[in-house]
Design an enzyme around this catalytic site. Structure first.
Site, PDB file in Angstrom:
ATOM      1  CG  LEU A 155      38.985 -30.339  22.992  1.00 41.30           C
ATOM      2  CD1 LEU A 155      39.223 -29.534  21.702  1.00 41.30           C
ATOM      3  CD2 LEU A 155      40.292 -30.857  23.555  1.00 41.30           C
ATOM      4  N   GLY A 156      34.584 -30.252  23.637  1.00 42.56           N
ATOM      5  CA  GLY A 156      33.668 -31.399  23.722  1.00 42.56           C
ATOM      6  C   GLY A 156      33.645 -32.136  22.406  1.00 42.56           C
ATOM      7  NE  ARG A 157      28.668 -36.530  22.385  1.00 45.26           N
ATOM      8  CZ  ARG A 157      27.918 -36.201  23.419  1.00 45.26           C
ATOM      9  NH1 ARG A 157      27.627 -34.937  23.639  1.00 45.26           N
ATOM     10  NH2 ARG A 157      27.455 -37.112  24.232  1.00 45.26           N
ATOM     11  NE  ARG A 234      21.936 -23.204  22.139  1.00 44.68           N
ATOM     12  CZ  ARG A 234      21.925 -24.180  21.238  1.00 44.68           C
ATOM     13  NH1 ARG A 234      22.675 -24.087  20.145  1.00 44.68           N
ATOM     14  NH2 ARG A 234      21.192 -25.263  21.427  1.00 44.68           N
ATOM     15  CG  ASP A 258      25.454 -21.234  12.532  1.00 43.39           C
ATOM     16  OD1 ASP A 258      25.201 -22.302  13.139  1.00 43.39           O
ATOM     17  OD2 ASP A 258      24.766 -20.811  11.574  1.00 43.39           O
ATOM     18  CD  GLU A 263      20.193 -18.170  17.049  1.00 50.79           C
ATOM     19  OE1 GLU A 263      19.390 -19.096  16.846  1.00 50.79           O
ATOM     20  OE2 GLU A 263      21.385 -18.353  17.324  1.00 50.79           O
ATOM     21  CG  HIS A 281      21.066 -21.742  15.096  1.00 50.23           C
ATOM     22  ND1 HIS A 281      20.661 -21.432  16.374  1.00 50.23           N
ATOM     23  CD2 HIS A 281      21.662 -22.948  15.210  1.00 50.23           C
ATOM     24  CE1 HIS A 281      20.971 -22.408  17.197  1.00 50.23           C
ATOM     25  NE2 HIS A 281      21.572 -23.351  16.515  1.00 50.23           N
ATOM     26  N   GLY A 283      24.144 -24.770  11.865  1.00 52.68           N
ATOM     27  CA  GLY A 283      25.138 -25.782  12.224  1.00 52.68           C
ATOM     28  C   GLY A 283      24.774 -27.194  11.814  1.00 52.68           C
TER      29      GLY A 283
HETATM   30  C1  8YV Z   1      19.457 -27.589  16.413  1.00 49.12           C
HETATM   31  C2  8YV Z   1      21.199 -26.621  17.877  1.00 49.12           C
HETATM   32  O1  8YV Z   1      20.001 -28.434  15.478  1.00 49.12           O
HETATM   33  O2  8YV Z   1      21.671 -28.879  18.126  1.00 49.12           O
HETATM   34  C3  8YV Z   1      21.377 -27.821  18.683  1.00 49.12           C
HETATM   35  O3  8YV Z   1      21.279 -27.679  19.918  1.00 49.12           O
HETATM   36  O4  8YV Z   1      21.750 -25.629  18.168  1.00 49.12           O
HETATM   37  C4  8YV Z   1      20.413 -26.517  16.695  1.00 49.12           C
HETATM   38  O5  8YV Z   1      21.300 -26.394  15.601  1.00 49.12           O
HETATM   39  C5  8YV Z   1      18.231 -26.881  15.948  1.00 49.12           C
HETATM   40  O6  8YV Z   1      17.637 -26.338  17.085  1.00 49.12           O
HETATM   41  C6  8YV Z   1      17.258 -27.813  15.263  1.00 49.12           C
HETATM   42  O7  8YV Z   1      16.077 -27.115  14.973  1.00 49.12           O
END
Ligand code: 8YV
Length: 315
Positions: A155-157, A234, A258, A263, A281, A283
């Site tokens: 429960l972080g940001r 992750r 995601d 990866e 990925h 996000g």
């Molecule tokens: C990065 C991520 O946005 O924010 C992170 O740590 O997991 C990724 O979604 C991505 O590495 C940008 O290239």
């Protein structure tokens, strides 16, 4: 050389508008465009003082060692788990990241994966695209999203932003993490297996460097055959072999993913499963957020070269 702009090394591409701004201020080396990165580094990177890399990509200790003038690692992303922070600290290298500006996007995608997985949207979309509608029966009934029992791991940001969104779906919200928060209305469950047992959906938003492998076969079994796992944290947070086994056996109902352990290599078994929704990925992958992340990277670089404190320093 006198008058030369400072030299920086990119390990991955950034939004073109951000790279254009960098080129006006710095000598920009792009390692991801080199056929022989090691040779390029040894021939052209002796004066590099700052590296820019993605949160997912990070930087290896060997690369840190190959840059004798390195003083700053500027992450384009919030996750710091792909950087050995202790090693950076030992080498006297500062590390910054881009928190907050991507929180909403990652939380939005978590909700999108939860809806798509529970409502079997990927399967139904493939059914329509294939031309099967009217020719063969549609996919079976799906699962309601609103009102679900949801456990948030971390429960972080991002986790808090996910919880705020889930309130709009009238979900029952519980969370697991290293500590209880006294300023939230959600129930803290100190035992992850217990949280999985009482949840319909388990959403992973924990920091990768502190939660490696915590979603194991026992947790997945507790989540159960009607349970769904959502991962926007992750891939390493999940025992991926255990996840595959649980999905294949039916002891886990579905997953919206995601992120993955290795990866861009996604286990082939996942590609054939109708009960999973897969994203590469994505996000933070919106125009708005990647621009904001890039501007924060620029702000950290500017502060570093001006000798000022970094706006979002981690180490
Ligand atoms: C990065 C991520 O946005 O924010 C992170 O740590 O997991 C990724 O979604 C991505 O590495 C940008 O290239």
């Amino acid at each position: 050389m006198v008058g030369m702009n400072p030299e920086i090394l990119l390990l991955q591409a950034l939004p073109p508008a951000i790279e254009k701004q960098m080129e006006a201020l710095y000598v920009v080396h792009r390692l991801h465009q080199q056929g022989d990165p090691a040779a390029y580094v040894s021939q052209h990177c002796g004066l590099i003082r700052a590296v820019v890399t993605g949160g997912g990509l990070g930087i290896k200790n060997a690369m840190i060692d190959a840059l004798p003038g390195l003083e700053a690692i500027t992450l384009f992303g919030v996750g710091t788990d792909a950087v050995d922070l202790d090693y950076a600290r030992e080498r006297g290298v500062m590390v910054s990241n881009t928190p907050d500006v991507l929180t909403d996007d990652v939380a939005d995608l978590a909700l999108g994966l939860m809806i798509a997985t529970l409502r079997r949207m990927g399967e139904a979309e493939r059914y329509v695209r294939s031309g099967a509608w009217g020719q063969s029966p549609p996919p079976g009934l799906a699962r309601r999203v609103s009102g679900k029992q949801v456990g948030i791991v971390g429960l972080g940001r991002v986790g808090k932003a996910i919880a705020r969104r889930l309130q709009g779906f009238e979900c029952a919200i519980r969370y697991f993490g290293p500590r209880r928060y006294d300023d939230v209305a959600y129930e803290y469950v100190a035992d992850l297996v217990e949280l999985a047992r009482v949840s319909d959906v388990l959403v992973l938003s924990a920091a990768g460097d502190r939660a490696q492998g915590i979603i194991d076969a026992t947790v997945l079994e507790a989540l159960g055959p009607d349970g769904v796992l959502i991962n926007v944290a992750r891939g390493k947070v999940v025992d991926e072999a255990a996840l595959l086994a649980a999905l294949q056996s039916g002891s886990l109902g579905g997953a919206g993913l995601d992120v993955f352990a290795d990866e861009p290599n996604v286990p082939a078994a996942l590609l054939d499963m109708d009960q999973v929704v897969l994203q590469p990925h994505r996000g933070s992958a919106t125009h708005e957020t990647r621009q904001a992340m890039g501007e924060l990277v620029l702000a950290n670089l500017h502060a570093f070269f001006a000798g000022h404190s970094l706006p979002t320093r981690v180490v």
